[in-house]
Design an enzyme around this catalytic site. Structure first.
Site, short mmCIF file in Angstrom:
data_model
loop_
_atom_site.label_atom_id
_atom_site.label_comp_id
_atom_site.label_asym_id
_atom_site.label_seq_id
_atom_site.Cartn_x
_atom_site.Cartn_y
_atom_site.Cartn_z
N LYS A 40 10.70 -16.49 39.29
CA LYS A 40 9.63 -17.69 39.23
C LYS A 40 8.69 -16.92 40.62
CE LYS A 40 9.33 -22.25 38.37
NZ LYS A 40 9.94 -23.13 37.52
N VAL A 75 4.55 -39.24 37.30
CA VAL A 75 4.25 -39.35 35.60
C VAL A 75 3.14 -38.22 35.43
CG1 VAL A 75 5.30 -41.64 35.37
CG2 VAL A 75 2.98 -41.45 36.42
N ASN A 132 2.84 -34.19 33.62
CA ASN A 132 2.44 -33.67 32.27
C ASN A 132 3.97 -33.75 31.50
OD1 ASN A 132 -0.06 -32.26 32.28
ND2 ASN A 132 0.97 -30.54 33.66
N TYR A 150 4.77 -37.92 31.63
CA TYR A 150 3.88 -38.80 30.81
C TYR A 150 4.29 -38.80 29.26
CZ TYR A 150 0.06 -40.07 27.24
OH TYR A 150 -0.59 -40.57 26.59
N1 LIG Z 1 6.25 -28.54 32.73
C1 LIG Z 1 7.49 -28.19 32.19
O1 LIG Z 1 7.60 -27.70 31.20
C2 LIG Z 1 8.75 -28.06 33.33
C3 LIG Z 1 9.79 -27.73 32.77
C4 LIG Z 1 11.11 -27.68 33.36
C5 LIG Z 1 10.92 -28.51 34.82
N2 LIG Z 1 9.76 -28.87 34.95
C6 LIG Z 1 9.74 -29.63 36.44
O2 LIG Z 1 9.43 -30.94 36.22
C7 LIG Z 1 8.60 -31.48 37.40
C8 LIG Z 1 7.29 -31.99 36.83
O3 LIG Z 1 6.62 -30.97 36.31
P1 LIG Z 1 5.19 -31.33 35.55
O4 LIG Z 1 4.85 -29.93 34.63
O5 LIG Z 1 5.21 -32.58 34.86
O6 LIG Z 1 4.13 -31.39 36.88
P2 LIG Z 1 2.96 -32.31 37.16
O7 LIG Z 1 2.27 -31.48 38.21
O8 LIG Z 1 2.11 -32.31 35.79
O9 LIG Z 1 3.63 -33.62 37.42
C9 LIG Z 1 4.28 -34.04 38.70
C10 LIG Z 1 3.59 -35.03 39.12
O10 LIG Z 1 4.34 -35.66 40.17
C11 LIG Z 1 3.55 -36.36 41.03
N3 LIG Z 1 4.00 -36.21 42.44
C12 LIG Z 1 4.16 -35.07 43.37
N4 LIG Z 1 4.58 -35.62 44.41
C13 LIG Z 1 5.15 -37.15 44.45
C14 LIG Z 1 5.90 -38.01 45.03
N5 LIG Z 1 6.14 -37.66 46.37
N6 LIG Z 1 5.91 -39.15 44.50
C15 LIG Z 1 5.63 -39.38 43.45
N7 LIG Z 1 4.95 -38.42 42.39
C16 LIG Z 1 4.70 -37.25 43.07
C17 LIG Z 1 2.22 -35.57 40.99
O11 LIG Z 1 0.98 -36.38 41.20
C18 LIG Z 1 2.14 -35.42 39.43
O12 LIG Z 1 1.47 -36.02 38.67
C19 LIG Z 1 8.41 -30.33 38.48
O13 LIG Z 1 9.62 -30.34 39.31
C20 LIG Z 1 8.70 -29.21 37.41
O14 LIG Z 1 9.29 -27.94 38.08
C21 LIG Z 1 8.64 -29.04 34.41
C1 LIG Z 2 8.35 -23.25 30.80
C2 LIG Z 2 9.17 -22.53 31.84
C3 LIG Z 2 9.19 -20.97 31.80
C4 LIG Z 2 9.07 -23.00 33.43
C5 LIG Z 2 9.25 -24.17 33.80
N1 LIG Z 2 8.16 -24.69 34.66
C6 LIG Z 2 10.76 -24.44 34.02
O1 LIG Z 2 10.93 -25.03 35.37
O2 LIG Z 2 11.79 -24.39 33.50
#
Ligand SMILES: NC(=O)c1ccc[n+]([C@@H]2O[C@H](COP(=O)([O-])OP(=O)(O)OC[C@H]3O[C@@H](n4cnc5c(N)ncnc54)[C@H](O)[C@@H]3O)[C@@H](O)[C@H]2O)c1
Ligand SMILES: CC(C)C[C@H](N)C(=O)O
Length: 366
Positions: free
Chosen positions: A80, A181, A183, A186
């Site tokens: 990472k 809520v 990416n 939502y």
């Molecule tokens: N994007 C992916 O494909 C993916 C894959 C696996 C895991 N994740 C994990 O899922 C989580 C969300 O990822 P994402 O891509 O949606 O990120 P993102 O940044 O789009 O969404 C996170 C949301 O959480 C909000 N937030 C931050 N702190 C907060 C708090 N204290 N209380 C309430 N809301 C808060 C932010 O304003 C934001 O809207 C992360 O932990 C990420 O590591 C994401």
């Molecule tokens: C899309 C992945 C490579 C990374 C993602 N943010 C995860 O934590 O799984």
């Protein structure tokens, strides 16, 4: 922080510290384990208060990717990156291109993608400098933004957890508290709303909250009120460590199933959940849809094949509950065991990952 001591404690392979004064890049690439293949994991951009916090986040998240990739059956290790900075103000083209050159220097030991604070556009810039990047634009024959696929995986995993807790995997009428809520969440809310779930949401970003209230009829609550809402399922979808001493006494949900990485502040919180009779869908299994999707790019992206694999998250979560009951261990331990057994088996037959023409980075050209 004593870096070598920390690295030793979980057997990390490598940490690369990247600095580029002209663009302002300050990044930490952590590679935890490449037994199964090159380390694949996203890039997080965040305003860390201290450098120590940034190192800790990179290291914890990298190790999480080792387990996530192993449990998902991918031939990939775990790594990472964190970039220190404000994703709304500090990004520029030169920064992501400098970062791309650092990745290229690792010659395939680490492959990146999106995480919190980074976008497809950022990955497209990285791609100007290196091919060791996924989640780039569909225009390049790639899979694009992984978040909607992660959300779909969380949705099917949540259904498996609901079946374990309530005897049915239908989410119709279930009250689901969603923290953050952005990416992923939502898109998760869209699936849940379609199935007739009742949503209670919170986010520090008011616009994000307004969108799910308007589009999916969600009820909104304050940032700290989300833990104590009367609900069936708590879905942590913001940052990590939200299952801790303070929140555990407030949580009323029977099920915890969400997208966030590193949900348990400490492992003992996983034991405490179990003692309270709560059903916990291990974070790195339920949220593996995104990495499954981007990993498919390495073979020449095929959406249908990727989505089929994402659907197996339902079975993976169900299997973890089975092992947990059979061996009388918490679900997070059952997940760890699955991942560790796969790594250990492969460790016996393979040494460290080395790039060659027959491995996973040949992008379907073999
Ligand atoms: N994007 C992916 O494909 C993916 C894959 C696996 C895991 N994740 C994990 O899922 C989580 C969300 O990822 P994402 O891509 O949606 O990120 P993102 O940044 O789009 O969404 C996170 C949301 O959480 C909000 N937030 C931050 N702190 C907060 C708090 N204290 N209380 C309430 N809301 C808060 C932010 O304003 C934001 O809207 C992360 O932990 C990420 O590591 C994401
Ligand atoms: C899309 C992945 C490579 C990374 C993602 N943010 C995860 O934590 O799984």
């Amino acid at each position: 922080m004593k870096i070598f001591k920390y690295m030793e404690s979980y057997d990390y392979e490598q940490v690369v510290v990247c600095q580029d004064q002209q663009s302002g890049l300050k990044a930490i690439i952590a590679i935890h384990d490449t037994t199964l293949g090159p380390a694949l994991g996203g890039t997080r951009m965040w305003t860390y208060e201290t450098e120590e916090q940034a190192f800790e986040d990179a290291l914890r998240l990298a190790r999480g990717m080792t387990y996530k990739n192993a449990a998902a059956g991918l031939n990939l290790g775990g790594g990472k990156t964190v970039i220190i900075g404000d994703p709304r103000k500090d990004k520029n083209e030169a920064m992501f291109r400098a970062f791309g050159r650092y990745i290229q220097g690792l010659n395939g030991r680490y492959i990146t993608a999106e995480d919190v604070g980074t976008t497809v556009e950022d990955m497209d810039l990285v791609y100007q400098e290196t091919e060791f990047v996924t989640g780039i634009s569909p225009a390049f024959g790639s899979s694009g933004n992984p978040s909607p696929v992660t959300a779909y995986g969380v949705y099917v995993g949540m259904k498996a957890a609901a079946r374990e807790a309530f005897g049915t995997d239908s989410l119709e009428g279930k009250r689901i508290a969603v923290q953050g809520v952005g990416n992923v969440a939502y898109n998760l809310c869209r699936h849940l709303h379609k199935e007739g779930a009742r949503l209670i949401v919170t986010d520090i970003n008011e616009e994000a909250v307004a969108r799910v209230v308007e589009e999916f009829g969600a009820e909104s609550v304050g940032i700290n009120d989300i833990y104590s809402v009367d609900c069936d399922i708590y879905a942590p979808c913001a940052l990590g460590a939200t299952i801790n001493d303070e929140t555990l006494s407030q949580l009323k949900a029977k099920v915890i199933a969400g997208a966030a990485n590193n949900q348990l502040k400490e492992t003992r919180h996983g034991e405490m959940l179990e003692e309270k009779g709560m059903i916990y869908a291990p974070d790195y299994v339920i949220n593996s849809g995104g990495v499954i999707n981007v990993a498919d790019e390495l073979n020449g992206y095929n959406r249908e094949r990727a989505m089929k694999k994402v659907e197996t998250i339902y079975d993976s979560i169900s299997k973890i509950f089975e092992i947990s009951k059979r061996d009388n261990i918490p679900s997070y331990v059952a997940a760890d065991r699955l991942a560790e057994e796969r790594i250990e088996t492969m460790r016996k037959s393979r040494k460290q990952f080395l790039q060659n023409n027959m491995n996973i980075m040949s992008r379907g050209r073999r």
